[in-house]
Design an enzyme around this catalytic site. Structure first.
Site, PDB file in Angstrom:
ATOM      1  CE1 TYR A 441       0.854   0.142   4.515  1.00 14.34           C
ATOM      2  CE2 TYR A 441      -1.236  -0.625   4.763  1.00 14.34           C
ATOM      3  CZ  TYR A 441      -0.130  -0.327   5.312  1.00 14.34           C
ATOM      4  OH  TYR A 441       0.038  -0.261   6.543  1.00 14.34           O
ATOM      5  CD  GLU A 442       0.012   5.992   1.718  1.00 14.38           C
ATOM      6  OE1 GLU A 442       0.128   6.602   0.693  1.00 14.38           O
ATOM      7  OE2 GLU A 442      -1.045   6.013   2.430  1.00 14.38           O
ATOM      8  N   GLY A 443       1.438   2.874  -2.713  1.00 13.69           N
ATOM      9  CA  GLY A 443       2.195   2.816  -3.767  1.00 13.69           C
ATOM     10  C   GLY A 443       3.061   1.686  -3.635  1.00 13.69           C
TER      11      GLY A 443
END
Length: 592
Positions: A441-443
């Site tokens: 997550y978050e890229g």
């Protein structure tokens, strides 16, 4: 599993002896007014107590019970609402928040240590205040004064929570193709319609209201990412006097059933003509989001570090107590049937790898946090610009490298336990499951590597990279002769990274595939070199003090292990990068 004890001694060492952060604060008037060494020490001491004594005990039970969804409502595991209230009443949700609206106003380098403690104690729990803090950052930086005054005080106080609603079923990394719509209303508000997925803390029972920040497109928005706007959408409408009104047209359709972080509610959120308010200007949503992203991506990296620290503490305790076989050099615990496994070379390899990764990561995350503080608070435009470029360069490394090593470290911790590491009651398998999401997550980490290589290195023509490389060279060249055992291999590592960076820059001119082909291994070469810089700085701070305290002797021994056994990984990674992109395209799509 061992009780969690915040590594306060190491945090103080990094802040006070390695980086001397009080000097930075004194140079930044906005920080000099709110924090000094004594204040910081007191905050970390209290954070250690609340995380170790109150939050950590809920880690296993929260994993066992998980979040529950029923008729659109989400309940968190037993104990979570009460502990969250305690945490909020201590002011911890707003530790880095703007004092104008009730936050503590602490610099990121301090809130980063608090984040590590919370996430090491209980990663699922830590996600709730983290998302609130991220939403507050964007609101404070980009929203109108009216919105800030109406929402920030209760969010910093932990009375209301926040969420960030970006991802849609068909749009993850490519946010330019989102479908959520925002229709202007006569009163200046907007009606928000669409579905968002993977929303951390989108619904829960910890607070009386949840303030969603939602990416959506206006009817006349240009195509792609330039047409994205950001909207503040409360779960419960807020009246003019600050009291809560009617429920907004926001609902949780379901929660995800996940590999880990089971006590964190990961929600499908439906916006059915919900009332929202624009943050910043139309079509400026991504810029407002990226204010938060640099902080949040560092925060996710710290989650990887935190998981590794928790795993290490348990693994060391187990390795000291578990007896199996005799040490290669002969009996150590002669009164026992076998020796503690900490005397076996391979167990030491794993423990030292964990220790070196954790302590290097703590220094590196603190270093990046200092760049964020300088970029935000410096009154010198030149200093601020350099810090902003350093943040841009180092953020993808902090997110991806710390979490990649976080998984490696938790796996080592599990391995130290042998078969017991695979059993739930010992806690190590939960850490492996929980930390895995941090690489996603978050890229995803692949996207972080592509961002580093493509945008930050190639995109700046190497200029951002030069800031960091020049700083390391200046340190190494100016170091005393007694530090040579650390600075000489550091110089060689930077020279290797210089040459590798130039190689990719040259190859990318004629073949666009080279950037993506090189990116992941390049990020790891960068990460190991950056950690070498951190370890050289820590060695400088410890050298000459090893006779005073075992802490310093341990620090120097770990530094020597890092340079001897972990930094050499850069050579195989460099060879992989220089193999080029050709090998990736030898198969047609149908041949996979």
């Amino acid at each position: 599993m061992a009780d969690y004890k915040a590594p306060l001694r190491d945090m103080r060492f990094v802040l006070n002896e390695v980086f001397e952060v009080a000097k930075l604060w004194a140079e930044l008037p906005a920080l000099a007014e709110v924090v000094d060494a004594d204040t910081a020490s007191a905050i970390l001491e209290e954070a250690g107590k609340v995380t170790g004594g109150v939050i950590a005990p809920l880690n296993r039970s929260g994993d066992e019970e998980g979040c529950q969804w029923k008729d659109g409502a989400v309940s968190t595991p037993a104990g979570f609402p009460e502990v969250y209230k305690t945490y909020a009443e201590g002011g911890w949700v707003g530790v880095g928040g703007d004092p104008v609206f009730g936050g503590m106003g602490m610099p990121k380098v301090i809130s980063a240590q608090v984040e590590e403690m919370v996430n090491a104690a209980n990663l699922s729990f830590g996600l709730y205040p983290m998302l609130t803090a991220g939403a507050c950052l964007s609101i404070n930086a980009h929203a109108s004064e009216e919105l800030k005054e109406k929402y920030l005080p209760n969010m910093y106080a932990g009375v209301w929570a926040g969420s960030m609603c970006l991802t849609e079923p068909h749009a993850g990394t490519d946010l330019g193709i989102i479908r959520t719509k925002a229709e202007p209303q006569a009163d200046g508000s907007y009606k928000i319609s669409g579905t968002k997925i993977f929303i951390t803390g989108g619904e829960h029972d910890l607070t009386e209201n949840i303030i969603h920040l939602v990416l959506a497109k206006l009817p006349d928005a240009p195509a792609g990412p330039k047409g994205i706007s950001l909207f503040l959408v409360p779960k419960v409408m807020v009246n003019a006097d600050g009291s809560l009104g009617e429920a907004n047209a926001v609902s949780c359709g379901s929660i995800e059933h996940k590999m880990g972080i089971k006590a964190s509610a990961t929600c499908v959120m439906n916006f059915d003509g919900a009332t929202g308010y624009i943050v910043d200007a139309p079509n400026k949503g991504l810029a407002a989001m990226f204010t938060m992203m640099n902080y949040e991506r560092l925060g996710v990296g710290i989650q990887g570090l935190a998981s590794g620290e928790r795993s290490y503490q348990s693994a060391v305790e187990y390795a000291r107590e578990r007896i199996q076989s005799r040490a290669p050099t002969g009996p150590v615990a002669k009164e026992k049937a076998a020796d503690p496994i900490i005397h076996h070379p391979d167990v030491r390899r794993m423990l030292l790898t964990m220790k070196a990764a954790n302590e290097g990561g703590r220094a590196f995350s603190s270093y990046v946090a200092m760049q964020l503080d300088t970029a935000k608070f410096s009154e010198d435009p030149t200093v601020r610009k350099r810090a902003e470029e350093m943040v841009a360069l180092l953020t993808p490394v902090a997110k991806a490298f710390l979490t990649d090593l976080g998984l490696e470290t938790t796996i080592h911790g599990q391995q130290v336990f042998g078969g017991h590491g695979f059993i739930r009651e010992w806690g190590q398998e939960q850490l492996v499951r929980d930390v895995r999401i941090t690489q996603i997550y978050e890229g995803t980490n692949g996207i972080q590597a592509l961002d580093l290589m493509g945008r930050k290195v190639v995109g700046s023509g190497g200029a951002f990279y030069k800031h960091f490389a020049d700083e390391i060279k200046a340190f190494a060249n100016g170091a005393s002769a007694e530090l040579a055992e650390f600075t000489e291999p550091l110089k060689a590592a930077v020279a290797n990274l210089d040459e590798l960076t130039a190689w990719v820059l040259d190859r990318a001119k004629n073949n666009p595939n080279e950037i993506g082909a090189a990116s992941v291994e390049y990020l790891h070469v960068f990460g190991y070199t950056a950690y070498a810089y951190m370890w050289a700085l820590m060695a400088r701070a410890a050298l000459g003090k090893e006779g005073q305290d075992d802490f310093y002797a341990s620090k120097l021994g770990t530094a020597r292990f890092y340079f001897a056994r972990l930094l050499p990984r850069i050579h195989s990674l460099t060879a992989s990068v220089k193999a080029g992109s050709e090998a990736l395209y030898l198969l047609d799509a149908e041949q996979f």
